[in-house]
Design an enzyme around this catalytic site. Structure first.
Site, PDB file in Angstrom:
ATOM      1  N   ASN A 180       0.613  -1.160  -0.096  1.00 46.08           N
ATOM      2  CA  ASN A 180       0.002  -0.067   0.021  1.00 46.08           C
ATOM      3  C   ASN A 180       0.958   1.215   0.101  1.00 46.08           C
ATOM      4  O   ASN A 180       1.496   1.621   0.942  1.00 46.08           O
ATOM      5  CB  ASN A 180      -0.822   0.036   1.193  1.00 46.08           C
ATOM      6  CG  ASN A 180      -1.730   1.251   1.186  1.00 46.08           C
ATOM      7  OD1 ASN A 180      -1.771   1.992   0.572  1.00 46.08           O
ATOM      8  ND2 ASN A 180      -2.526   1.483   2.536  1.00 46.08           N
ATOM      9  N   TRP A 181       1.037   1.802  -1.243  1.00 43.93           N
ATOM     10  CA  TRP A 181       1.846   2.963  -1.089  1.00 43.93           C
ATOM     11  C   TRP A 181       1.266   4.094  -0.699  1.00 43.93           C
ATOM     12  O   TRP A 181       1.958   5.325  -0.648  1.00 43.93           O
ATOM     13  CB  TRP A 181       2.304   3.079  -2.818  1.00 43.93           C
ATOM     14  CG  TRP A 181       3.151   2.128  -3.274  1.00 43.93           C
ATOM     15  CD1 TRP A 181       3.697   0.934  -2.774  1.00 43.93           C
ATOM     16  CD2 TRP A 181       3.524   2.038  -4.816  1.00 43.93           C
ATOM     17  NE1 TRP A 181       4.132   0.167  -3.751  1.00 43.93           N
ATOM     18  CE2 TRP A 181       4.511   0.697  -4.894  1.00 43.93           C
ATOM     19  CE3 TRP A 181       3.561   2.792  -5.769  1.00 43.93           C
ATOM     20  CZ2 TRP A 181       5.016   0.553  -6.040  1.00 43.93           C
ATOM     21  CZ3 TRP A 181       3.917   2.449  -7.329  1.00 43.93           C
ATOM     22  CH2 TRP A 181       4.828   1.166  -7.063  1.00 43.93           C
ATOM     23  N   LYS A 182      -0.043   4.366  -0.234  1.00 43.49           N
ATOM     24  CA  LYS A 182      -0.538   5.489   0.289  1.00 43.49           C
ATOM     25  C   LYS A 182      -0.470   6.482  -0.629  1.00 43.49           C
ATOM     26  O   LYS A 182      -0.357   6.523  -1.694  1.00 43.49           O
ATOM     27  CB  LYS A 182      -0.176   5.760   1.809  1.00 43.49           C
ATOM     28  CG  LYS A 182      -0.107   4.455   2.659  1.00 43.49           C
ATOM     29  CD  LYS A 182       0.064   4.817   4.072  1.00 43.49           C
ATOM     30  CE  LYS A 182       0.179   3.555   4.716  1.00 43.49           C
ATOM     31  NZ  LYS A 182       0.056   3.721   5.957  1.00 43.49           N
ATOM     32  N   GLU A 226      -7.062   4.594   7.750  1.00 45.68           N
ATOM     33  CA  GLU A 226      -6.889   5.756   7.569  1.00 45.68           C
ATOM     34  C   GLU A 226      -8.148   6.312   6.773  1.00 45.68           C
ATOM     35  O   GLU A 226      -8.327   7.427   7.017  1.00 45.68           O
ATOM     36  CB  GLU A 226      -5.507   6.166   6.622  1.00 45.68           C
ATOM     37  CG  GLU A 226      -4.358   5.739   7.615  1.00 45.68           C
ATOM     38  CD  GLU A 226      -2.921   5.317   6.896  1.00 45.68           C
ATOM     39  OE1 GLU A 226      -3.142   5.414   5.420  1.00 45.68           O
ATOM     40  OE2 GLU A 226      -1.953   4.910   7.337  1.00 45.68           O
ATOM     41  N   GLY A 259       2.308   2.400  10.641  1.00 42.67           N
ATOM     42  CA  GLY A 259       3.241   3.351  10.647  1.00 42.67           C
ATOM     43  C   GLY A 259       3.922   3.726  11.829  1.00 42.67           C
ATOM     44  O   GLY A 259       4.549   4.786  11.954  1.00 42.67           O
ATOM     45  N   GLY A 292       2.710  -0.983   4.630  1.00 37.24           N
ATOM     46  CA  GLY A 292       2.983   0.358   3.942  1.00 37.24           C
ATOM     47  C   GLY A 292       4.134   0.726   3.923  1.00 37.24           C
ATOM     48  O   GLY A 292       4.613   0.684   2.706  1.00 37.24           O
ATOM     49  N   GLY A 293       4.905   1.336   4.831  1.00 38.06           N
ATOM     50  CA  GLY A 293       6.128   1.930   4.655  1.00 38.06           C
ATOM     51  C   GLY A 293       7.234   1.051   3.871  1.00 38.06           C
ATOM     52  O   GLY A 293       7.739   1.673   2.966  1.00 38.06           O
ATOM     53  N   SER A 302       3.438  -2.307  10.522  1.00 37.96           N
ATOM     54  CA  SER A 302       4.966  -2.452  10.580  1.00 37.96           C
ATOM     55  C   SER A 302       5.779  -3.607  10.398  1.00 37.96           C
ATOM     56  O   SER A 302       6.653  -3.958  10.951  1.00 37.96           O
ATOM     57  CB  SER A 302       5.404  -1.715  12.211  1.00 37.96           C
ATOM     58  OG  SER A 302       4.963  -0.428  12.388  1.00 37.96           O
ATOM     59  N   HIS A 324      -9.450   0.892   4.995  1.00 33.64           N
ATOM     60  CA  HIS A 324      -8.118   0.784   5.754  1.00 33.64           C
ATOM     61  C   HIS A 324      -8.418   1.769   6.931  1.00 33.64           C
ATOM     62  O   HIS A 324      -9.494   2.850   6.738  1.00 33.64           O
ATOM     63  CB  HIS A 324      -7.215   1.554   4.626  1.00 33.64           C
ATOM     64  CG  HIS A 324      -5.827   1.678   5.180  1.00 33.64           C
ATOM     65  ND1 HIS A 324      -5.248   2.593   6.128  1.00 33.64           N
ATOM     66  CD2 HIS A 324      -4.805   0.799   5.077  1.00 33.64           C
ATOM     67  CE1 HIS A 324      -4.087   2.395   6.546  1.00 33.64           C
ATOM     68  NE2 HIS A 324      -3.664   1.098   5.822  1.00 33.64           N
ATOM     69  N   GLU A 377      -5.079  -5.285  10.807  1.00 32.53           N
ATOM     70  CA  GLU A 377      -4.254  -3.990  11.060  1.00 32.53           C
ATOM     71  C   GLU A 377      -4.739  -3.522  12.283  1.00 32.53           C
ATOM     72  O   GLU A 377      -5.357  -2.651  12.170  1.00 32.53           O
ATOM     73  CB  GLU A 377      -4.210  -3.265   9.726  1.00 32.53           C
ATOM     74  CG  GLU A 377      -4.000  -3.946   8.279  1.00 32.53           C
ATOM     75  CD  GLU A 377      -3.408  -2.699   7.393  1.00 32.53           C
ATOM     76  OE1 GLU A 377      -2.279  -3.145   6.908  1.00 32.53           O
ATOM     77  OE2 GLU A 377      -4.146  -1.763   7.119  1.00 32.53           O
TER      78      GLU A 377
HETATM   79  C1  PEP Z   1      -0.761   0.135   6.103  1.00 29.63           C
HETATM   80  O1  PEP Z   1      -0.659   1.162   5.712  1.00 29.63           O
HETATM   81  O2  PEP Z   1      -1.495  -0.717   5.617  1.00 29.63           O
HETATM   82  C2  PEP Z   1       0.358  -0.523   6.866  1.00 29.63           C
HETATM   83  C3  PEP Z   1       0.290  -1.558   7.548  1.00 29.63           C
HETATM   84  O3  PEP Z   1       1.172   0.461   7.026  1.00 29.63           O
HETATM   85  P1  PEP Z   1       2.974   0.244   7.863  1.00 29.63           P
HETATM   86  O4  PEP Z   1       3.182  -1.184   7.065  1.00 29.63           O
HETATM   87  O5  PEP Z   1       3.755   1.530   7.180  1.00 29.63           O
HETATM   88  O6  PEP Z   1       2.639   0.182   9.314  1.00 29.63           O
END
Ligand code: PEP
Length: 252
Positions: free
Chosen positions: A10-12, A100, A174, A234-235, A213, A98, A168
């Site tokens: 997920n590049w957000k 967010e 994040g 994500g990151g 994470s 998600h 999640e």
């Molecule tokens: C996400 O945005 O779905 C996520 C899991 O982010 P991160 O890996 O950065 O915690």
């Protein structure tokens, strides 16, 4: 446990055209060079980059997904993108619910169920996200919060073919804090039971992803926990080397 892990990036709201195309190119080549692949990879770039990323991935097994979709296939919904439009671009998946989106766009479970149903109607796999906040976990409500999200966010159209569920924990997204292996094991068993009850058509086969994470250093442990069929990243999905290392941790 399912043999082929689903690895979703997920590049957000990150990246511009040149670096996104370069990252997709690097991942496509790395996946093509991976022998005995035991994972399927899906990249979810910002909507403006989906076309370019799909062009770069032509001929590759790496698939592309959206980060959100509207409940309707078309209409007067300025700024939104429908599941049918994502499908038309060549997407195979879409993330819905998600945290967010739940937090910054006040998305409710019923709205998320409608988005997932729209994804199904368009022929996309809906990746439905659930997860408790830090306060809910501290209050001992993690299981009940996630159970309610599953009951209300998974539409009747869900099957093992068109749906994945991503657990999640909000406090792990994040933040660099990952849920412990025991917490993931316990929650994924709980989610498997609830999803199997709710989805009569193959609920026991629905892929359950962990997100929060995930990085190269913890991916192997997480990917080998019972009922973890993949990860939503994500990151660490923004660095091709890290993301391919995560995907390769599916082996073994
Ligand atoms: C996400 O945005 O779905 C996520 C899991 O982010 P991160 O890996 O950065 O915690």
């Amino acid at each position: 446990m399912s043999a082929t892990k689903l690895i979703v990036g997920n590049w957000k709201m990150n990246g511009l055209l040149a670096d996104s195309k370069a990252r997709a190119q690097q991942l496509g080549s790395a996946v093509a060079a991976t022998k005995d692949a035991v994972f399927d990879m899906v990249l979810c770039p910002p909507a403006t980059m989906i076309g370019a990323v799909i062009d770069v991935l032509a001929g590759s097994s790496v698939q592309c997904g959206g980060q959100d979709c509207h409940t309707e296939p078309s209409g007067a919904y300025t700024g939104n993108i429908s599941a049918a439009m994502l499908k038309d671009m060549g997407c195979t998946h879409v993330i819905v619910g998600h945290s967010e989106r739940r937090q910054y766009h006040a998305e409710t479970n019923s709205l998320i169920a409608a988005k997932a149903a729209a994804a199904h109607a368009a022929g996309l796999v809906a990746i439905i996200c659930v997860g408790e906040t830090d306060a809910e976990r501290t209050a001992g409500q993690a299981d009940s919060v996630v159970a309610a999200q599953l009951a209300e966010s998974i539409p009747l159209s869900a099957t093992s073919e068109n749906t994945a569920v991503a657990y999640e924990p909000v406090w792990a997204i994040g933040t660099g804090k990952t849920a412990s292996a025991d917490d993931i094991r316990q929650m994924h068993a709980h989610i498997r039971a609830k999803v199997s009850e709710k989805v009569t058509s193959g609920g026991a086969q629905i892929k359950l992803l962990y997100g929060g994470s995930v990085k190269a250093a913890n991916a192997a442990e997480i990917l080998h926990i019972a009922h973890v069929d993949g990860v939503l990243v994500g990151g660490a999905s923004l660095a091709a080397d890290d993301f391919i290392a995560i995907a390769k941790a599916s082996a073994g």
